[in-house]
Design an enzyme around this catalytic site. Structure first.
Site, PDB file in Angstrom:
ATOM      1  N   LYS A 154       0.852  -1.214   0.000  1.00 25.95           N
ATOM      2  CA  LYS A 154       0.000   0.000   0.000  1.00 25.95           C
ATOM      3  C   LYS A 154       0.875   1.247   0.000  1.00 25.95           C
ATOM      4  O   LYS A 154       2.048   1.202   0.413  1.00 25.95           O
ATOM      5  CB  LYS A 154      -0.943   0.028   1.206  1.00 25.95           C
ATOM      6  CG  LYS A 154      -0.267   0.144   2.592  1.00 25.95           C
ATOM      7  CD  LYS A 154       0.089   1.565   3.037  1.00 25.95           C
ATOM      8  CE  LYS A 154       0.860   1.582   4.358  1.00 25.95           C
ATOM      9  NZ  LYS A 154       1.766   2.660   4.549  1.00 25.95           N
ATOM     10  N   ASP A 177      -1.795  -1.308  10.494  1.00 29.76           N
ATOM     11  CA  ASP A 177      -2.096  -1.316   9.053  1.00 29.76           C
ATOM     12  C   ASP A 177      -2.799  -2.594   8.596  1.00 29.76           C
ATOM     13  O   ASP A 177      -3.221  -2.698   7.442  1.00 29.76           O
ATOM     14  CB  ASP A 177      -0.794  -1.181   8.244  1.00 29.76           C
ATOM     15  CG  ASP A 177      -0.254   0.245   8.270  1.00 29.76           C
ATOM     16  OD1 ASP A 177      -1.013   1.163   8.617  1.00 29.76           O
ATOM     17  OD2 ASP A 177       0.934   0.424   7.946  1.00 29.76           O
ATOM     18  N   GLY A 231       4.337  -4.193   3.971  1.00 28.69           N
ATOM     19  CA  GLY A 231       4.526  -5.564   3.490  1.00 28.69           C
ATOM     20  C   GLY A 231       4.192  -6.606   4.548  1.00 28.69           C
ATOM     21  O   GLY A 231       3.493  -7.589   4.266  1.00 28.69           O
ATOM     22  N   PRO A 255       9.457  -4.594  -0.616  1.00 25.19           N
ATOM     23  CA  PRO A 255      10.628  -4.316   0.224  1.00 25.19           C
ATOM     24  C   PRO A 255      10.253  -4.181   1.695  1.00 25.19           C
ATOM     25  O   PRO A 255       9.137  -3.772   2.028  1.00 25.19           O
ATOM     26  CB  PRO A 255      11.186  -3.013  -0.345  1.00 25.19           C
ATOM     27  CG  PRO A 255      10.138  -2.454  -1.237  1.00 25.19           C
ATOM     28  CD  PRO A 255       9.237  -3.571  -1.639  1.00 25.19           C
TER      29      PRO A 255
HETATM   30  P1  ATP Z   1       4.126  -0.185   7.733  1.00 25.13           P
HETATM   31  O1  ATP Z   1       3.965   0.612   6.463  1.00 25.13           O
HETATM   32  O2  ATP Z   1       2.906  -1.013   8.103  1.00 25.13           O
HETATM   33  O3  ATP Z   1       4.697   0.598   8.880  1.00 25.13           O
HETATM   34  P2  ATP Z   1       6.583  -1.227   6.730  1.00 25.13           P
HETATM   35  O4  ATP Z   1       6.412  -1.372   5.256  1.00 25.13           O
HETATM   36  O5  ATP Z   1       7.286   0.011   7.179  1.00 25.13           O
HETATM   37  O6  ATP Z   1       5.167  -1.338   7.421  1.00 25.13           O
HETATM   38  P3  ATP Z   1       7.258  -3.998   7.086  1.00 25.13           P
HETATM   39  O7  ATP Z   1       7.804  -4.393   5.759  1.00 25.13           O
HETATM   40  O8  ATP Z   1       5.908  -4.492   7.418  1.00 25.13           O
HETATM   41  O9  ATP Z   1       7.358  -2.436   7.317  1.00 25.13           O
HETATM   42  O10 ATP Z   1       8.354  -4.468   8.166  1.00 25.13           O
HETATM   43  C1  ATP Z   1       8.493  -3.850   9.412  1.00 25.13           C
HETATM   44  C2  ATP Z   1       9.258  -4.798  10.320  1.00 25.13           C
HETATM   45  O11 ATP Z   1       8.461  -5.950  10.555  1.00 25.13           O
HETATM   46  C3  ATP Z   1      10.571  -5.270   9.742  1.00 25.13           C
HETATM   47  O12 ATP Z   1      11.591  -4.899  10.608  1.00 25.13           O
HETATM   48  C4  ATP Z   1      10.464  -6.770   9.638  1.00 25.13           C
HETATM   49  O13 ATP Z   1      11.609  -7.433  10.148  1.00 25.13           O
HETATM   50  C5  ATP Z   1       9.257  -7.137  10.477  1.00 25.13           C
HETATM   51  N1  ATP Z   1       8.404  -8.162   9.836  1.00 25.13           N
HETATM   52  C6  ATP Z   1       7.743  -9.119  10.478  1.00 25.13           C
HETATM   53  N2  ATP Z   1       7.055  -9.890   9.625  1.00 25.13           N
HETATM   54  C7  ATP Z   1       7.272  -9.429   8.402  1.00 25.13           C
HETATM   55  C8  ATP Z   1       6.842  -9.827   7.097  1.00 25.13           C
HETATM   56  N3  ATP Z   1       6.040 -10.871   6.882  1.00 25.13           N
HETATM   57  N4  ATP Z   1       7.267  -9.080   6.049  1.00 25.13           N
HETATM   58  C9  ATP Z   1       8.047  -8.009   6.252  1.00 25.13           C
HETATM   59  N5  ATP Z   1       8.504  -7.609   7.454  1.00 25.13           N
HETATM   60  C10 ATP Z   1       8.126  -8.304   8.534  1.00 25.13           C
END
Ligand code: ATP
Length: 323
Positions: A11, A153, A118, A111
């Site tokens: 998203k 989220d 993600g 990523p």
């Molecule tokens: P948001 O936008 O919801 O804040 P994000 O894109 O910034 O999320 P994610 O990719 O969801 O961040 O990852 C955040 C943290 O969650 C990372 O440090 C990662 O190690 C951990 N994590 C746990 N499970 C997952 C997963 N299935 N995929 C990605 N990261 C994960």
């Protein structure tokens, strides 16, 4: 159950307004979220008991990115209970009193720690998939109660599409999706702590606010130029200060021809809107050349993907997008 495949879409926040800290310690937000065709693939296989999980590198070109330029190999998330997908399975099994087990395989194309949700998308995919596989009969609202325990989220990721999201993220109101507008993503190989970002935001004298309502009106009218004008993110300035390289790349995206550029969530991913697919390819090539010329410092990965426009409309068709 055999096996079940779910798509877990990334998203972006087209508008993100962060309010002051609430008495419960959370920030109230008002955001317009948009799912993208870029996605992880989540495979669920029944096991007699327990949860196990593996993460494999996915192929962004087969998972919703028409063009992809990689400079830095993306990390893979943890394979244990720290993974949000694991946590989602655990909470769902507890809530439904399930005594069976599941093996989760995640083909990761989104990523990590990027502001693209993600992990939340993977967690939501597990909730949807297990609800279906085990005929639990939970509706979206019941699943959302579990989802918000995994992360703010995750409720939006259950619905996907386009939505106005308020509260701490648990109040999701779907709105009609605009057409599958192309969008560029630029992700530097740095991670930004969401908690640190909110802390820095709270310390600002006059924290920037965003009118997310204007974005909603622009989307309703499917007015791309107006959507580009209404982009705004309360957290962008603090992350740009923490990661000054983002300022250079933000300008590079504008110079390459994006009609609007914004950071998603707490960053560090920047996204750029373009007029149409032809323009998107053109801007992608220009940015790819800038990346190749830079050669030093933090070099980004680039993706060209599209807005997810309604359910079941998320397959790229035509050679260029499948290349
Ligand atoms: P948001 O936008 O919801 O804040 P994000 O894109 O910034 O999320 P994610 O990719 O969801 O961040 O990852 C955040 C943290 O969650 C990372 O440090 C990662 O190690 C951990 N994590 C746990 N499970 C997952 C997963 N299935 N995929 C990605 N990261 C994960």
């Amino acid at each position: 159950m055999g096996w079940i495949v779910e798509r877990a879409h990334a998203k972006i926040n087209l508008a993100l307004d962060v309010g002051p800290v609430r008495p419960d310690g959370y920030h109230g937000i008002h955001t317009i979220m948009q799912s993208l065709e870029l996605r992880d693939i989540v495979l669920l296989e029944e096991r007699p008991a327990g949860i196990s999980l593996e993460c494999l590198p996915g192929d962004p070109r087969k998972q919703g990115a028409g063009c992809f330029l990689e400079f830095d190999r993306e990390l893979l998330p943890p394979r244990d209970e720290r993974n949000l997908a694991w946590r989602a399975a655990e909470l769902l099994m507890q809530a439904a009193g399930i005594r069976r087990g599941v093996h989760i395989t995640i083909h990761k194309a989104i990523p990590l720690a990027a502001g693209l949700a993600g992990g939340s998308a993977d967690a939501a995919a597990v909730l949807r998939g297990l609800n279906r596989a085990w005929n639990l009969g939970m509706n979206q609202d019941e699943l959302a109660v579990i989802a918000v325990k995994v992360g703010a989220d995750v409720p939006f990721c259950l619905w996907e599409g386009t939505a106005e999201v308020t509260g701490i993220g648990e109040q999701v109101s779907s709105v009609p999706s605009p057409p599958p507008w192309p969008v560029l993503l630029l992700k530097l190989p740095v991670s930004v702590s969401t908690a640190a970002c909110y802390k820095a935001y709270d310390e600002l004298q006059s924290p920037p606010r965003v009118d997310a309502g204007k974005m909603l009106a622009a989307l309703t009218n499917q007015d791309l130029a107006r959507v580009a004008e209404c982009l705004g993110n309360s957290l962008e300035a603090v992350t740009l200060r923490k990661v000054p390289e983002l300022v250079f790349w933000r300008e590079a995206m504008e110079k390459a021809g994006c009609i609007g550029v914004l950071m998603s969530g707490s960053g560090p991913t920047l996204f750029g809107l373009v007029h149409d697919e032809e323009h998107g390819h053109h801007v992608f090539e220009r940015l790819a050349n800038t990346v190749k010329q830079e050669r030093k410092g933090l070099l980004p990965n680039l993706y060209l993907t599209r807005f997810l426009s309604g359910k079941g409309n998320d397959e790229f068709k035509g050679g260029a997008w499948n290349a």
